[in-house]
Design a protein around this motif. Structure first.
Motif, PDB file in Angstrom:
ATOM      1  N   ARG A  50     107.095  90.884  36.437  1.00 19.54           N
ATOM      2  CA  ARG A  50     108.461  90.735  35.901  1.00 19.54           C
ATOM      3  C   ARG A  50     108.650  91.630  34.677  1.00 19.54           C
ATOM      4  O   ARG A  50     109.714  92.228  34.497  1.00 19.54           O
ATOM      5  N   LEU A  51     107.615  91.735  33.854  1.00 17.78           N
ATOM      6  CA  LEU A  51     107.664  92.612  32.683  1.00 17.78           C
ATOM      7  C   LEU A  51     107.862  94.064  33.107  1.00 17.78           C
ATOM      8  O   LEU A  51     108.706  94.771  32.542  1.00 17.78           O
ATOM      9  N   ARG A  53     109.189  95.242  35.826  1.00 18.77           N
ATOM     10  CA  ARG A  53     110.560  95.404  36.348  1.00 18.77           C
ATOM     11  C   ARG A  53     111.567  95.513  35.205  1.00 18.77           C
ATOM     12  O   ARG A  53     112.453  96.360  35.218  1.00 18.77           O
ATOM     13  N   ARG A  54     111.434  94.655  34.197  1.00 20.43           N
ATOM     14  CA  ARG A  54     112.357  94.686  33.058  1.00 20.43           C
ATOM     15  C   ARG A  54     112.205  95.975  32.245  1.00 20.43           C
ATOM     16  O   ARG A  54     113.200  96.551  31.802  1.00 20.43           O
ATOM     17  N   ALA A  57     113.804  98.983  33.895  1.00 15.67           N
ATOM     18  CA  ALA A  57     115.262  98.999  33.834  1.00 15.67           C
ATOM     19  C   ALA A  57     115.798  99.270  32.422  1.00 15.67           C
ATOM     20  O   ALA A  57     117.003  99.481  32.256  1.00 15.67           O
ATOM     21  N   ASP A  58     114.928  99.291  31.419  1.00 15.18           N
ATOM     22  CA  ASP A  58     115.352  99.474  30.031  1.00 15.18           C
ATOM     23  C   ASP A  58     115.658 100.951  29.770  1.00 15.18           C
ATOM     24  O   ASP A  58     114.761 101.789  29.737  1.00 15.18           O
ATOM     25  N   ARG A  66     109.649 105.094  32.177  1.00 16.74           N
ATOM     26  CA  ARG A  66     110.388 104.400  33.254  1.00 16.74           C
ATOM     27  C   ARG A  66     109.995 104.926  34.622  1.00 16.74           C
ATOM     28  O   ARG A  66     109.863 104.141  35.566  1.00 16.74           O
ATOM     29  N   HIS A 118     110.516  92.316  26.230  1.00 15.59           N
ATOM     30  CA  HIS A 118     110.770  92.031  27.640  1.00 15.59           C
ATOM     31  C   HIS A 118     109.779  91.037  28.252  1.00 15.59           C
ATOM     32  O   HIS A 118     109.882  90.740  29.444  1.00 15.59           O
ATOM     33  N   PRO A 120     108.249  87.937  29.760  1.00 18.84           N
ATOM     34  CA  PRO A 120     108.871  86.713  30.265  1.00 18.84           C
ATOM     35  C   PRO A 120     107.988  85.478  30.172  1.00 18.84           C
ATOM     36  O   PRO A 120     108.460  84.369  30.409  1.00 18.84           O
TER      37      PRO A 120
END
Length: 136
Positions: A50-51, A53-54, A57-58, A66, A118, A120
């Motif tokens: 999840r980290l 992915r976040r 997207a930043d 990225r 970021h 989670p």
């Protein structure tokens, strides 16, 4: 070798692929987290995904970071692993090792604050990520 151009070409390609695969396996063994960190990396892997992915997207992060993160997500989504799951120990750990290696580069380039922003999971999980990134 065999006298046939096509067989020689096929054998050469097979040898090159095998050699490349062996080099990648050796790189994974060298890059793996030491001690009990591999077990901890597997434990926090869902939060790390999840980290990733976040972070991918930043838009504030550098483009190179990225791109690495998106390439990592693509690799993780592909059902074919670098090391098949039937190989003991590394079979299931290859994803965790690759994620750890990419995460180390991200922390060095983007900074720990971006990762913390970021993250989670829990504080204990973040402490594991810090150790995985080699910052402890």
């Amino acid at each position: 070798m065999t006298g046939s151009f096509w067989w020689d070409l096929l054998i050469g390609i097979a040898i090159a692929l095998l050699a490349t695969w062996l080099v990648l396996v050796i790189a994974l063994v060298v890059a793996r987290p030491r001690g009990g960190l591999l077990k901890e990396a597997l434990r926090v892997l869902p939060d790390v995904l999840r980290l990733v992915r976040r972070l991918a997207a930043d838009q504030e992060l550098p483009r190179g970071v990225r791109v690495r993160l998106w390439l990592l997500l693509v690799y993780l989504a592909i059902p074919i692993d670098l090391i098949p799951d039937f190989i003991p120990v590394l079979g299931y750990a290859d994803d965790a090792i690759i994620v750890t290696a990419v995460l180390r580069g991200v922390v060095k380039r983007a900074g720990l604050d971006a990762v913390r922003k970021h993250w989670p999971g829990s504080d204990d999980g973040f402490a594991v990520v810090v150790r995985l990134a080699g910052l402890s």
